[in-house]
Design a protein around this motif. Structure first.
Motif, mmCIF file in Angstrom:
data_model
loop_
_atom_site.group_PDB
_atom_site.id
_atom_site.type_symbol
_atom_site.label_atom_id
_atom_site.label_comp_id
_atom_site.label_asym_id
_atom_site.label_seq_id
_atom_site.Cartn_x
_atom_site.Cartn_y
_atom_site.Cartn_z
ATOM 1 N N UNK A 78 0.822 -1.197 0.000
ATOM 2 C CA UNK A 78 0.000 0.000 0.000
ATOM 3 C C UNK A 78 0.855 1.247 0.000
ATOM 4 N N UNK A 79 0.175 2.385 -0.039
ATOM 5 C CA UNK A 79 0.829 3.678 -0.050
ATOM 6 C C UNK A 79 0.433 4.455 1.187
ATOM 7 N N UNK A 80 1.331 5.299 1.693
ATOM 8 C CA UNK A 80 0.897 6.245 2.715
ATOM 9 C C UNK A 80 -0.152 7.169 2.108
ATOM 10 N N UNK A 81 -1.057 7.653 2.917
ATOM 11 C CA UNK A 81 -2.132 8.511 2.432
ATOM 12 C C UNK A 81 -1.568 9.689 1.648
ATOM 13 N N UNK A 82 -2.018 9.852 0.437
ATOM 14 C CA UNK A 82 -1.657 10.937 -0.477
ATOM 15 C C UNK A 82 -0.218 10.895 -0.967
ATOM 16 N N UNK A 83 0.455 9.797 -0.825
ATOM 17 C CA UNK A 83 1.816 9.705 -1.332
ATOM 18 C C UNK A 83 1.771 9.345 -2.812
ATOM 19 N N UNK A 84 2.485 10.083 -3.617
ATOM 20 C CA UNK A 84 2.534 9.809 -5.046
ATOM 21 C C UNK A 84 3.740 8.965 -5.417
#
Length: 100
Positions: A78-84
């Motif tokens: 997954x990605x950290x929130x709002x990480x592009x």
């Protein structure tokens, strides 16, 4: 850019878009205007975050034998929130942090 900076930039863009429409909000209390702009910004950010999650390609081919103990298996990613540009993956062998 931190999530707070992203949220502030999006909120500023929402206010700019509202101003460009020419809609008169003077009869709406300032606190209500702020709540409206924040709700629009949060909804936009959540939508973009969900779209980025959906755009992530699978980490491993689906034709691998799931019972093969020698193959590294992705348990979660997954990605950290709002990480592009940053993504995490927990596999059967390691924790990976992927940039780019």
């Amino acid at each position: 850019m931190t999530p707070q900076q992203i949220r502030a930039q999006i909120t500023a863009n929402v206010w700019q878009a509202i101003a460009q429409t020419g809609v008169d909000l003077s009869s709406v209390p300032k606190a209500e205007q702020d709540r409206l702009a924040a709700a629009i910004a949060d909804s936009l950010l959540d939508t973009v975050d969900r779209l980025l999650d959906e755009a992530q390609p699978p980490s491993q081919p689906t034709d691998m034998d799931p019972d093969d103990e020698t193959v590294e298996k992705v348990l979660w990613e997954g990605r950290p929130y709002l990480s592009l540009v940053e993504k995490y993956a927990v596999t059967s062998d390691r924790i990976k942090i992927i940039y780019g």
